[in-house]
Design a protein around this motif. Sequence first.
Motif, short mmCIF file in Angstrom:
data_model
loop_
_atom_site.label_atom_id
_atom_site.label_comp_id
_atom_site.label_asym_id
_atom_site.label_seq_id
_atom_site.Cartn_x
_atom_site.Cartn_y
_atom_site.Cartn_z
N MET B 1 0.70 44.67 -26.58
CA MET B 1 1.54 44.73 -27.85
C MET B 1 2.59 45.79 -27.47
O MET B 1 2.25 46.64 -26.56
CB MET B 1 0.73 45.41 -29.10
N SER B 2 3.54 45.93 -27.90
CA SER B 2 4.81 46.74 -27.82
C SER B 2 4.20 48.27 -28.21
O SER B 2 3.42 48.47 -29.04
CB SER B 2 5.99 46.61 -28.81
N GLN B 3 4.61 49.18 -27.27
CA GLN B 3 4.19 50.58 -27.34
C GLN B 3 4.98 51.33 -28.66
O GLN B 3 4.40 52.21 -29.47
CB GLN B 3 4.34 51.46 -26.23
N ALA B 4 5.81 50.85 -29.24
CA ALA B 4 6.85 51.41 -29.91
C ALA B 4 6.99 50.78 -31.30
O ALA B 4 7.83 51.01 -32.03
CB ALA B 4 8.26 51.44 -29.26
N LEU B 5 5.94 50.16 -31.79
CA LEU B 5 5.65 49.48 -32.95
C LEU B 5 6.10 50.62 -34.08
O LEU B 5 5.69 51.72 -33.91
CB LEU B 5 4.12 49.26 -33.39
N ASP B 6 7.11 50.54 -34.71
CA ASP B 6 7.87 51.51 -35.94
C ASP B 6 7.18 51.24 -37.39
O ASP B 6 7.84 50.21 -37.70
CB ASP B 6 9.03 51.37 -35.73
N ILE B 7 6.40 51.87 -37.80
CA ILE B 7 5.80 51.69 -39.00
C ILE B 7 6.32 52.70 -40.04
O ILE B 7 6.23 54.00 -39.79
CB ILE B 7 4.28 51.68 -39.04
N THR B 8 6.87 52.35 -41.23
CA THR B 8 7.24 53.06 -42.53
C THR B 8 6.16 52.51 -43.52
O THR B 8 6.23 51.51 -43.97
CB THR B 8 8.70 53.00 -42.85
N ALA B 9 5.47 53.81 -44.20
CA ALA B 9 4.71 53.12 -45.23
C ALA B 9 4.38 54.50 -46.19
O ALA B 9 4.45 55.76 -45.44
CB ALA B 9 3.10 52.74 -44.73
N ALA B 10 4.20 54.20 -47.35
CA ALA B 10 3.90 55.39 -48.12
C ALA B 10 2.42 55.87 -48.32
O ALA B 10 2.30 56.97 -48.06
CB ALA B 10 4.16 54.81 -49.64
N THR B 11 1.66 55.00 -47.85
CA THR B 11 0.07 55.46 -47.39
C THR B 11 -0.07 54.80 -46.47
O THR B 11 0.10 53.46 -46.15
CB THR B 11 -0.86 55.03 -48.77
N VAL B 12 -0.90 55.47 -45.49
CA VAL B 12 -1.23 54.88 -44.16
C VAL B 12 -2.64 54.26 -44.19
O VAL B 12 -3.43 55.07 -44.38
CB VAL B 12 -1.14 55.96 -43.18
N ASP B 13 -2.73 52.97 -44.05
CA ASP B 13 -3.96 52.40 -43.94
C ASP B 13 -4.26 52.16 -42.25
O ASP B 13 -3.39 51.05 -41.79
CB ASP B 13 -3.97 51.16 -44.72
N PRO B 14 -5.06 52.76 -41.45
CA PRO B 14 -5.17 52.51 -40.27
C PRO B 14 -5.66 50.92 -39.90
O PRO B 14 -5.06 50.51 -38.89
CB PRO B 14 -6.46 53.35 -40.03
N VAL B 83 6.40 43.79 -57.58
CA VAL B 83 5.26 43.93 -56.63
C VAL B 83 5.42 45.47 -55.74
O VAL B 83 6.19 45.93 -56.03
CB VAL B 83 5.26 42.88 -55.52
N GLU B 84 4.30 45.86 -55.17
CA GLU B 84 4.21 47.26 -54.83
C GLU B 84 4.82 47.28 -53.44
O GLU B 84 3.76 46.46 -52.43
CB GLU B 84 2.79 47.78 -54.92
N PRO B 85 5.52 47.81 -52.94
CA PRO B 85 5.97 47.86 -51.34
C PRO B 85 4.86 48.64 -50.69
O PRO B 85 4.70 49.63 -51.14
CB PRO B 85 7.47 48.58 -51.40
N PHE B 86 4.59 48.10 -49.71
CA PHE B 86 3.39 48.76 -48.76
C PHE B 86 3.89 49.46 -47.50
O PHE B 86 3.78 50.54 -47.17
CB PHE B 86 2.42 47.81 -48.37
N ALA B 87 4.50 48.61 -46.56
CA ALA B 87 5.19 49.02 -45.49
C ALA B 87 6.41 48.22 -44.95
O ALA B 87 6.43 47.24 -45.45
CB ALA B 87 4.15 49.16 -44.55
N ILE B 88 7.07 48.87 -44.15
CA ILE B 88 7.77 48.07 -42.93
C ILE B 88 7.43 48.17 -41.73
O ILE B 88 7.12 49.31 -41.37
CB ILE B 88 9.48 48.20 -43.37
N ILE B 89 7.26 47.13 -40.87
CA ILE B 89 7.22 47.20 -39.37
C ILE B 89 8.35 46.89 -38.55
O ILE B 89 8.76 45.61 -38.68
CB ILE B 89 5.94 46.73 -39.10
N LYS B 90 8.95 47.66 -37.80
CA LYS B 90 9.91 47.14 -36.92
C LYS B 90 9.47 47.41 -35.57
O LYS B 90 8.41 47.86 -35.08
CB LYS B 90 11.20 48.26 -37.22
N ASN B 91 10.35 46.95 -34.57
CA ASN B 91 10.09 46.75 -33.06
C ASN B 91 9.17 46.30 -32.66
O ASN B 91 8.11 46.81 -31.85
CB ASN B 91 9.84 48.37 -32.81
N ARG B 92 8.86 45.05 -33.35
CA ARG B 92 7.92 44.23 -32.69
C ARG B 92 8.16 43.41 -31.72
O ARG B 92 9.26 43.22 -31.56
CB ARG B 92 7.18 43.10 -33.81
N SER B 93 7.34 43.24 -30.68
CA SER B 93 7.52 42.49 -29.52
C SER B 93 6.16 41.53 -29.20
O SER B 93 4.88 42.18 -29.39
CB SER B 93 8.11 43.12 -28.40
#
Lengths: 358, 434
Positions: B1-14, B83-93
Amino acid sequence: MASVKFQKASRVYPGGTVPAVDAIDLEIADGEFLVLVGPSGCGKSTTLRMLAGLEEVNGGQILIGDRDVTNIPPKDRDIAMVFQNYALYPHMTVAENMGFALKIAGVAKEERAARVLDAAKLLDLEPYLNRKPKALSGGQRQRVAMGRAIVRKPQVFLMDEPLSNLDAKLRVQTRTQIASLQRRLGVTTVYVTHDQVEAMTMGDRVAVLKDGVLQQVATPRELYETPKNVFVAGFIGSPAMNLLQLPIVEGGVQFGNTVVKIDRAVLSKTNAKLVTLGVRPENLVVSGNEGISVEVDVVEELGSDGYLYGSATIDGAHHELVSRVDGRDHPHKGDTVFLTPAGGIMHLFDVETGERLN
Amino acid sequence: MSQALDITAATVDPALLDLPWQLPLENWPAENIAALPKGLSRHTVRFAHLGKYVIAIKETLPDLAKREYELLKNLQKLDVPCVEPFAIIKNRSDDQGEELPAVLITRHLKFSLPYRAMWSQGLRADTATRLVDALALLLVRLHIAGFFWGDVSLSNTLFRRDAGSFAAYLVDAETGQLYESGLSNGQRENDLEIARVNIAGELMDLVASGRAGPGVDPNATSERIVNKYTELWKELTAAEVFNKDERWRITQRVERLNKLGFDIEELMIKTEANGRSVKIQPKVVDAGHHTRRLIRLTGLDVQENQARRLLNDLDAFRVKYGTVDDEEVLAHRWLSEVFEPVVKSIPREYSGRLEPAEIFHQVLEHRWFLAENQQKGIPLIDAVNSYVENVLAHRRDEEALLATPTEAITLPTAIPSGTIEADEDEEGDWRDKV
């Protein structure tokens, strides 16, 4: 089909003091594909929405054909917003997909069938009228969506960044499809994009906007060859034109260790001591020892040719320059070369007003 | 998995990190996704389990994901149902280092249903009408908040049952835009026209698929949104001028808006120059009149019509028992003596069928129905038992009933392999169906 005229049309947002669109004068010919382009916030989408009736016009008029539509509701303007989130319904045939909006508009059945058939002929969809959209290729589905707009016989098609949600590959493919369809249909089309490459490859003419002001309307070639001002010069073309502020000297402009000859009549149009000189990368060539001395930062090889990116110091100021070079036989990173304008193809602009001088 | 997964989220759920982001959504293994048929949307959308929640994941371009995430967040701040926005994830590879699309993640609304899944036996005409009414109300609320939708449709909306009606939630904000200075009439009309055409198309498609009940009239139903919207918009925003001695009309206007479920936060009142007439115009209105009153009295947070229904029952309770106690005290008695016992007597295995407030509403309906049939009063406990046995036991779970919001093919789109079907002409002349 019809022409479109913006006559000193302005839009000022409530509470705003600076117009989002400032007294635009623009005539779009019947059947023309006009692209509105400019950086974000330049007023291009607002201009389109004014034509669509989605934004109030606070000054001036907008005409479709000879009809003043300035204060007419969107649905009575005879326009169609194309490709914006069109859906094809899987349980309906191609004919039904194309014609259902006519049904709800109360158009009689025979008339509906006739209009659907006409559109299908134009779009090469006649053999598929009795099929479901799932049996169609991507291009055919696209044409069915276009068919939905065509059967309404709008005077003008409007498209607001229709490709912005596509990935790069699909964008190029769809761009070609839209452009060729528009040419076949001959419906007056106004298209908005922030991408100058898209604008240049699709439009019959391109209107460049900045800060709500129309900078230039011209064919892609004219825009490229004779940009009216520094903004258009820098915005159109990729990589961008090299623009340098250089001193005016006897006989021309000081360009590094040489003087580029410029007609006195041209330079006499400005009172300043400097002039903005623009050279496109393909017109800036590596010469023996004449011109501006540049240290090569990188050469981007693109196959048959490449681009040399280098830096120069002119009068103590740092400048970056781009020159098109041979794809294999070219200077390398760290080399120092002299660059000079070739073939006299240069663009001169007033340093203060930014207006073209030559 | 890409090391640089870029997550933006209001509440972090591991648990988010455990999902297989290195795979295209299309190829996610069954254990990660809530099994579902794939729709033919412009973007791949799938549902996945994340702890207690179900999340909806949409693959899209990074800028669009960010834009829609921000837009949904702003709509939430404006208290618009969405609907409730939860997260965006960028830099996927993927494992080979190939770039994958960004994703926008929203939280699935519990007990919400797409219009196509509203009735398993097919959409009934009166249901279609109530869905459109709910959508009209949503559109008015969005427009009051300054939101231009650009793609109003039943497919882009989720519905929750609301005491015999529906409450609509915006799902897809991709084409939308918020205007701080408000919308022009042209923008509102355009949204309404888009709604009308889309609803007609969606219902015609449903009819063509054989999943619409008898009497579903796409034309009339789609026309209804225009009337319903116009009516509501007028009531909520129009100015009214009347004679100075007709001041009761101010109270009347406030009451009319309350009845529609709105509170007036700011009312403009002007006396006209001649001194004889008064002009009033609501400037700021807030939806949720009944919801807020119920929360204040009982702490229950439910849909607007459910709140209306519960408040009616509460008022009846007060008439019966109250005289001495004040409203709040009686509300607590009602909660512990009426509402909670009903909810608690629902067997645990049926708790995912409907929301508690909806069950309570249906129990009341059921009691009325039994009383009518038997021509006598029915004790609440009997009504609950009969309802559980005869109604609830036969319903499906709706807490996380997932279905594709649309089967429509949105354009422009890439065509996933295998989705072009063999060319077979339909039977009959195409002209007959146009």
